[in-house]
Design a protein around this motif. Structure first.
Motif, short mmCIF file in Angstrom:
data_model
loop_
_atom_site.label_atom_id
_atom_site.label_comp_id
_atom_site.label_asym_id
_atom_site.label_seq_id
_atom_site.Cartn_x
_atom_site.Cartn_y
_atom_site.Cartn_z
N TYR A 130 0.84 -1.20 0.00
CA TYR A 130 0.00 0.00 0.00
C TYR A 130 0.88 1.25 0.00
CZ TYR A 130 0.85 0.32 5.09
OH TYR A 130 1.42 0.43 6.34
N VAL A 131 0.28 2.38 -0.22
CA VAL A 131 1.02 3.64 -0.26
C VAL A 131 0.41 4.64 0.71
CG1 VAL A 131 1.83 3.40 -2.63
CG2 VAL A 131 -0.37 4.50 -2.20
N ASN A 132 1.28 5.53 1.22
CA ASN A 132 0.85 6.70 1.99
C ASN A 132 1.23 7.93 1.16
OD1 ASN A 132 0.49 8.85 3.71
ND2 ASN A 132 1.54 7.92 5.46
N PRO A 133 0.29 8.44 0.36
CA PRO A 133 0.62 9.55 -0.53
C PRO A 133 1.20 10.77 0.18
CG PRO A 133 -1.49 8.59 -1.13
CD PRO A 133 -1.10 7.99 0.19
N LYS A 134 0.88 10.96 1.46
CA LYS A 134 1.39 12.12 2.20
C LYS A 134 2.90 12.05 2.37
CE LYS A 134 -2.72 13.89 3.19
NZ LYS A 134 -3.16 15.19 2.65
N LEU A 135 3.45 10.85 2.31
CA LEU A 135 4.90 10.69 2.52
C LEU A 135 5.68 10.58 1.22
CD1 LEU A 135 4.93 8.11 5.46
CD2 LEU A 135 5.09 10.60 5.59
N ILE A 136 4.98 10.35 0.11
CA ILE A 136 5.67 10.13 -1.16
C ILE A 136 6.18 11.47 -1.73
CG2 ILE A 136 5.35 9.44 -3.57
CD1 ILE A 136 3.55 7.24 -2.62
N GLU A 137 7.49 11.53 -1.93
CA GLU A 137 8.11 12.74 -2.46
C GLU A 137 8.27 12.68 -3.97
OE1 GLU A 137 11.77 13.07 -0.36
OE2 GLU A 137 10.83 13.54 1.57
N VAL A 186 8.11 1.83 -10.09
CA VAL A 186 8.47 0.56 -9.46
C VAL A 186 7.24 -0.30 -9.20
CG1 VAL A 186 8.37 1.44 -7.08
CG2 VAL A 186 9.83 -0.52 -7.63
N LEU A 187 6.12 0.31 -8.84
CA LEU A 187 4.90 -0.45 -8.58
C LEU A 187 4.36 -1.09 -9.85
CD1 LEU A 187 3.12 1.99 -6.09
CD2 LEU A 187 4.21 -0.20 -5.54
N GLN A 236 6.41 -12.67 -1.46
CA GLN A 236 7.45 -12.03 -0.68
C GLN A 236 8.61 -11.57 -1.56
OE1 GLN A 236 7.19 -11.50 2.82
NE2 GLN A 236 8.83 -10.09 2.27
N GLU A 237 8.93 -12.34 -2.58
CA GLU A 237 10.04 -11.97 -3.48
C GLU A 237 9.75 -10.64 -4.18
OE1 GLU A 237 8.46 -14.78 -3.43
OE2 GLU A 237 9.92 -16.28 -2.77
N ASP A 238 8.52 -10.46 -4.65
CA ASP A 238 8.17 -9.20 -5.32
C ASP A 238 8.16 -8.04 -4.32
OD1 ASP A 238 7.94 -10.43 -7.77
OD2 ASP A 238 5.76 -10.72 -7.62
N ALA A 239 7.68 -8.30 -3.12
CA ALA A 239 7.68 -7.26 -2.10
C ALA A 239 9.11 -6.83 -1.77
CB ALA A 239 6.97 -7.75 -0.85
N ASP A 240 10.02 -7.79 -1.74
CA ASP A 240 11.43 -7.47 -1.45
C ASP A 240 12.03 -6.61 -2.57
OD1 ASP A 240 11.29 -8.91 0.88
OD2 ASP A 240 12.18 -10.73 0.04
N LEU A 241 11.66 -6.89 -3.82
CA LEU A 241 12.17 -6.09 -4.93
C LEU A 241 11.74 -4.62 -4.79
CD1 LEU A 241 11.57 -8.45 -8.01
CD2 LEU A 241 13.77 -7.84 -6.96
N ILE A 242 10.50 -4.42 -4.36
CA ILE A 242 10.00 -3.05 -4.17
C ILE A 242 10.70 -2.39 -2.99
CG2 ILE A 242 7.96 -1.66 -3.64
CD1 ILE A 242 6.29 -3.82 -5.02
N VAL A 283 10.23 6.11 0.11
CA VAL A 283 9.42 6.48 1.27
C VAL A 283 7.97 6.65 0.83
CG1 VAL A 283 9.04 8.19 3.07
CG2 VAL A 283 11.37 7.57 2.39
N GLY A 284 7.06 6.06 1.58
CA GLY A 284 5.63 6.17 1.25
C GLY A 284 5.05 4.89 0.69
N ILE A 285 5.92 3.99 0.21
CA ILE A 285 5.46 2.65 -0.19
C ILE A 285 5.67 1.74 1.01
CG2 ILE A 285 5.80 0.69 -1.72
CD1 ILE A 285 6.77 2.53 -3.87
#
Length: 627
Positions: free
Chosen positions: A151-158, A166-167, A197-203, A209-211
């Protein structure tokens, strides 16, 4: 002398001018008492002069005889009144403040605390590991593994571009949709759930920050699509949706845990802030009666049969007739449980349980058992069978379309699968007895199988019978049943007249499940042996020869049922071809029932599928040859 003391007349203010310096000094040095005396004398003078405006007045007469208000009243009474008003206002404000504090800190403290916590505290679910499902030999059919919800927190994404890139690259989501989520005015948006888990690790390696990630669980299937209709599926929240996953959902689910953490206004976690963790409790493991090897054989056999016969679909069930344990069950086409987006919902049905059909000539074994159990006949009882016979308003003929009558024993009627002969048998049984045995076999009721969505079919009540009811049911028409109900009935014949509850669950919590409560004697053992003997003849010499297996005595019966059309009649050239068999006939270990729906071929198309599955099942179970 007078001129020495006064400089001449009065000024505009009504006072004498030219006073001596000593008088001026006294005037400038007056005390409060002199001032009040002077003020009082001035007011008295103005009062005596009436309400008219004097030369030294303000120029505006009072309207009500008073030129002062409560706020500018300097009298002793006015000062007291003003003080009371001010104190009253202050008291009211203090009272309201006290009431507000009471509301916040006592009366509704929990409500306000909850609201504050909901803005400040973030609760994350720790998903319980769903119970593992095994086959009878300990092979894992499905289990749960850890994965991540991204998930993302748009408030933190610069850098929104970097986040989207990347997503999209790793998760293969739509770029435009992803950008909307990344730039939304919120602090939380799911991008994809149950990510490996492998795809999550790649991200995570990109360090954007924010992902963010949320621990989750998902089902995996070591044998791919095998037994997918039996097992069923769960949703993204690991709740059962179909099959055994929903039937035993309460056992499999377990109890989720949680992590509560404190967040700042921008949604980021506060270092050293509040933290509370409640561990998840995993679900219960289940062991099924299925055998992966027999299931594989059954799925391949029915898929091949559907292709050969150009049937719309096909089904197969393999069970132990002495216990009711289901060794395999499937329908074709099947589906991929990991790709529900491209799945036809109908293909998720386990048709041997959820669909009902006219059973056709397979049902003649049941009718024969009624006649023998009633003592009305034996396998050697002879009938004069006409070329055609009346069933209500319709004429019934045999598949050979002969135009002459024949002498047939009950064994021969079953061997040839004679419709006209079975009508005669049904007429001998009679409507009352026929209805009683239908009830004994449990037709029209649930078999007790541990599977959701069981069809009960259509079985007429005795008082609804007409002239065609018994004749048509005698050869398997005019009655609708799910294949599992027909399999249970024939399994009772194989099991010496005792019916068992067909079931999938073998053990739970490591303890074997006792299904014996569902056992019920339907016909006498001698009756069951007589019918079994006739069914062996069907395979050895009759219509079921396609199901014969070298080295084993096989009892079986073919079936061909016409398919109903939308008008309520029967469609031309459309059939349900079927074959039921069990082996060894002398000591049954395996029963197999296959159906091919909506095909232009007759029953002989189903026999090879049963032979293939049964042959492998006998070998897998280590059943020694009997011939």
């Amino acid at each position: 002398m007078a001129r020495d003391r006064y400089t001449g007349g009065r000024g505009r203010d009504g006072e004498r001018r030219g006073a001596s310096s000593s008088r001026r000094q006294r005037t400038t040095g007056f005390d409060g008492r002199d001032a009040r005396r002077r003020d009082d004398s001035g007011r008295a003078a103005r009062s005596r002069s009436g309400s008219g405006m004097g030369r030294g007045g303000s120029g505006r007469p009072p309207r009500d005889g008073s030129s002062h208000t409560l706020l500018n009243d300097t009298s002793e009474q006015g000062l007291v009144t003003r003080r009371n008003v001010v104190l009253g206002v202050m008291g009211a404000g203090l009272g309201l403040s006290v009431l507000k504090l009471f509301d916040y800190q006592i009366a509704n403290a929990s409500t306000y605390r909850g609201r504050a916590d909901s803005r400040r505290l973030s609760s994350q679910t720790l998903f319980a590991k769903r119970g593992t499902i095994y086959d009878r030999n300990g092979n894992v059919l499905t289990s749960s593994v850890e994965c991540q919800n991204v998930y993302v927190n748009p408030k933190l994404i610069e850098d929104a571009d970097a986040a989207v890139d990347v997503l999209v690259e790793v998760l293969r989501v739509d770029a435009d949709w992803c950008r909307e989520q990344v730039t939304a005015d919120t602090t939380f948006n799911y991008i994809k759930r149950q990510v490996d888990q492998e795809d999550a690790d790649l991200i995570a390696e990109r360090g954007i920050v924010g992902i963010e990630f949320e621990q989750s669980m998902k089902r995996v299937y070591p044998y791919g699509n095998l037994a997918s209709q039996v097992l069923g599926v769960v949703n993204v929240d690991n709740v059962g949706l179909s099959g055994l996953e929903v039937y035993y959902d309460e056992d499999l689910t377990g109890t989720n845990g949680s992590i509560v953490r404190e967040r700042g206004r921008d949604g980021s976690f506060i270092a050293g802030g509040a933290y509370e963790k409640v561990s998840a409790q995993d679900g219960t493991d289940l062991v099924l009666t299925l055998d992966v090897n027999i299931q594989t054989a059954a799925e391949q056999a029915i898929a091949d049969a559907v292709t050969r016969s150009s049937a719309k679909n096909g089904s197969m069930i393999v069970l132990d007739p002495t216990t009711g344990e289901i060794l395999a069950a499937c329908s074709s086409p099947t589906f991929n449980p990991t790709d529900l987006a491209n799945t036809n919902a109908a293909d998720m049905n386990l048709r041997v349980v959820t669909d009902a059909y006219e059973p056709g000539s397979v049902f003649k074994t049941v009718v024969s058992s009624m006649a023998i159990d009633l003592g009305l006949m034996t396998p050697d009882t002879t009938f004069t069978v006409p070329a055609k016979v009346k069933a209500g308003d319709d004429w019934v003929t045999d598949v050979d379309n002969r135009d002459y009558q024949m002498e047939m024993t009950l064994r021969e009627i079953l061997r040839r699968s004679s419709n006209t002969g079975m009508v005669l048998v049904g007429n001998e049984i009679g409507a009352d007895n026929f209805a009683e045995y239908l009830e004994r076999y449990g037709f029209g009721e649930s078999t007790g199988i541990d599977f959701p969505g069981e069809a009960t079919g259509i079985v007429r009540e005795r008082d609804a019978y007409d002239g065609s009811s018994v004749p048509s049911m005698s050869f398997g028409q005019g009655i609708s049943l799910p294949p599992v109900a027909v399999a249970r009935a024939v399994a009772a014949i194989a099991n010496g007249g005792v019916a068992c509850t067909p079931h999938f669950l073998k053990s739970r919590h490591g303890e074997a499940i006792d299904w014996s409560e569902g056992e019920k004697r339907i016909i006498e053992e001698e009756t069951a042996q007589a019918v079994t003997s006739m069914m062996v003849t069907v395979v050895d010499e009759g219509t079921g020869s396609g199901g014969a297996i070298d080295g084993y005595d096989v009892a079986g019966k073919t079936g061909t049922a016409e398919r109903a059309d939308e008008s309520g009649g029967y469609a031309e050239g459309k059939y349900m071809a079927s074959f039921m068999a069990f082996a060894p006939a002398s000591d049954p270990k395996v029963l197999v029932y296959a159906t091919l729906d909506d095909t232009s071929y007759l029953s002989y198309m189903a026999s090879p599928a049963v032979k293939e599955a049964m042959e492998q099942a006998l070998q897998i179970l280590g059943v020694k040859p009997t011939r």
